[in-house]
Design an enzyme around this catalytic site. Sequence first.
Site, PDB file in Angstrom:
ATOM      1  N   GLU A 155     -12.641 -18.741   1.768  1.00 13.14           N
ATOM      2  CA  GLU A 155     -11.435 -18.955   2.555  1.00 13.14           C
ATOM      3  C   GLU A 155     -10.388 -17.871   2.298  1.00 13.14           C
ATOM      4  OE1 GLU A 155     -10.428 -23.232   3.696  1.00 13.14           O
ATOM      5  OE2 GLU A 155      -8.909 -22.820   2.193  1.00 13.14           O
TER       6      GLU A 155
ATOM      7  N   LYS B 114     -10.114 -27.561  14.951  1.00 12.33           N
ATOM      8  CA  LYS B 114      -9.216 -28.709  15.105  1.00 12.33           C
ATOM      9  C   LYS B 114      -8.642 -28.756  16.514  1.00 12.33           C
ATOM     10  CE  LYS B 114      -7.492 -28.559  10.325  1.00 12.33           C
ATOM     11  NZ  LYS B 114      -6.267 -28.409   9.531  1.00 12.33           N
TER      12      LYS B 114
ATOM     13  N   HIS C  73     -37.518 -21.728  -7.547  1.00 12.72           N
ATOM     14  CA  HIS C  73     -38.708 -22.186  -6.835  1.00 12.72           C
ATOM     15  C   HIS C  73     -38.376 -22.567  -5.397  1.00 12.72           C
ATOM     16  CE1 HIS C  73     -41.394 -22.461 -10.444  1.00 12.72           C
ATOM     17  NE2 HIS C  73     -40.225 -22.253 -10.987  1.00 12.72           N
TER      18      HIS C  73
END
Lengths: 441, 441
Positions: free
Chosen positions: B283, B418, B304
């Site tokens: 961010e 948003k 793995h």
Amino acid sequence: MLKLDLSKIAPFVGDDLAAVYEELPRAHDYLINKTGRGNDFLGWVNLPFDYDKEEYARLKAAAARIREDSDVLVVIGIGGSYLGARAAIEYLRSPNYNLIKKDTPEIYFAGNNISGTALRELFGLIEGKRVSVNVISKSGTTTEPAIAFRLFKSYMEERYGKEEAARRIYATTDKARGALKGLADGEGYETFVIPDDVGGRYSVLTPVGLLPIAVAGIDTDRLLAGAAAAAEEYQKPGLDNTAWQYAAARNALYRKGYTTEILASYEPAFRFVSEWWKQLYGESEGKENKGIFPASVDLTADLHSMGQYIQQGLRNLMETVVNFEKTREDMIVGTDAANADGLNFLAGKTLSEINLAAIRGTALAHVDGGVPNLRIDLSDMEEEDFGRLIYFFEFACGLSGYLLEVNPFDQPGVEAYKKNMFALLGKPGYEKETEEIKKRL
Amino acid sequence: MLKLDLSKIAPFVGDDLAAVYEELPRAHDYLINKTGRGNDFLGWVNLPFDYDKEEYARLKAAAARIREDSDVLVVIGIGGSYLGARAAIEYLRSPNYNLIKKDTPEIYFAGNNISGTALRELFGLIEGKRVSVNVISKSGTTTEPAIAFRLFKSYMEERYGKEEAARRIYATTDKARGALKGLADGEGYETFVIPDDVGGRYSVLTPVGLLPIAVAGIDTDRLLAGAAAAAEEYQKPGLDNTAWQYAAARNALYRKGYTTEILASYEPAFRFVSEWWKQLYGESEGKENKGIFPASVDLTADLHSMGQYIQQGLRNLMETVVNFEKTREDMIVGTDAANADGLNFLAGKTLSEINLAAIRGTALAHVDGGVPNLRIDLSDMEEEDFGRLIYFFEFACGLSGYLLEVNPFDQPGVEAYKKNMFALLGKPGYEKETEEIKKRL
């Protein structure tokens, strides 16, 4: 039902998609007719039909016995020997499976790290509970699970005596060879087979995945039925084959410089499916200095952490979102007279409806920001569609590897750290490597 | 003690490291003298010394009360309002904190997704237990936590009555403004302050993180003392400043095309520290179409799964490993007469010793494979060093952002989803956006 929406990649791929489609018949042929690299490991292709029915019945009986006589199942395995089962259990039951009220045993995964802190804690968690162990290893000598099993074997024998311990230990291993097979036969453990032609990351629908999944009370018949339906569908070549479309889309985007793929879901239960997917794709494609880097995010949580980067960071990202038309549970937002939080416009809406607005709104935002968005829709969060999703990702992964011109079924790079680790630990037979590595440190 | 080993990046960075060091005095000055972009959000720089002592005493008293009168604390927050606390609790107590035996309350994190399945399950998990709630939001109107809090508020009031519910709800929010502050004052919740000059991803050492951390029985004095020692150390400019070194190394590598950084640890308890780190760096840096993509792996498990890609995939990866000279617990590998697993060469060794061989062997393998390897060593897994690590990552992140020539303290991209989501949900005031977005779907 599994649908793929590619409408939000068009501006990013251009004509490249058509070029990739031309290469798909050959890749498809490699998988179906076993004519490509790694063709010794194509047992998974027909696995949903072509499995040992007698063993499967025995597996279900063993699962029923464990549910009956145990409060805890400890599953010892690493990589493909635990990710598939853990993914299925978290997704189909709960990411808090060990915390929720249930009439099936707790399930803990061990042998996937070398942390004394984690292992000692696990011995504390199972204290006073009736325990069974499922040790999963093709060879029986992979360091992490072998260490954990050595400790659990002596714990079980001390606690239950040798005979009862042997009855409570289940080994999933090679059908004939290897240290674990030898030990299991000697001690009298019930054994289940890891087929020779199925690699670890493709093994979730073998006893590797199915035994712990069945112990968790998940309907493995429905899981296999979903996978079988998918196998029938995706084994048919053609432009309308959804596995072709996914493989083509991500490969075309890779050629355009979108070298990291983020798998995203808006359901917390999906997290370990992403981890399973990361092994499947990362280990299949990440070789010869190429391959798409697989990453994952849990949304909407990570819209408030990785969201900024996805929206405006380096533009080498593509995003694949897995969505569910019907979630397992739902809740409704209520009305609040004071409306201090300003949420009354959501009153009467379900969380699913709001979540879907987040999914659609985010996809548009990310596309506007320069991130191609692929969307996979499943009908629901139940067994059939999960089996379908597994096979879809597996088949598309095989195609993807061949489109990338690598062997999708080997993992030569996994040995490098082991060799160094053995040299540092002075493993017999590694004397020369030990000498060399000591000079480097 | 926190040490940084950069010996395994030399072949990859060449002269670029020197060039970056020349830019560090300016970046350092931006942080210390508040002369750079985003200088309204530098409250975290002196936070380990410069905090409200009266409020901190009140916070510890509230934590003691919650430990006394509650079996469960539900923490409602998203992004920086939950990652720091969750990281600290999983790391310093356990990733299985809610399962282990303890004399502190269970802690659940809510309001970080819009999943009805997850939220309904949580209401099941707290059934019959004494509950307190800590709602964390600067504004009180962020959708995810606001929805969860609306549901929990009515649950608490129905269950306890309005007065007792108010006594059991703690609000961490703005000191004066916003919907949550208004509501808290009206209802009589005890409140704690999110300082104006500390952004979400830098807020773990404010009440945002400290209240849940203290409820978990973690010694916050020791945590703050570690952070204070780190602040004193890293605020001194100079080439021997470890935060400078980390910032310079990763920035120099980025310029060479290593655009993804993988944070790795060999302790499962570290996982959510990586999630916190991903928000902090992703961010802060991921903007203006640049920035290092932050990813993480849990080792040895992921050797793995992601190990193959790291060893041989696309060469745009760097790796930062966090190691502990002393782990919290340990176990010893025993001898087995039959030695079927071939592990007797490890008999008498601790898991820590074996883990360290894995860490060193893997670093060499990855470097040989073309992945620059940075290593951070902490003395142990206790509070002081964790406080130190937090401040180290924070300070180095501020420097890194300025080296990248972005504002490390804003997150303009988080608004994009948003806006679309509100438009799709028909939020009052978004009528125009609603009309526009409907045309696109």
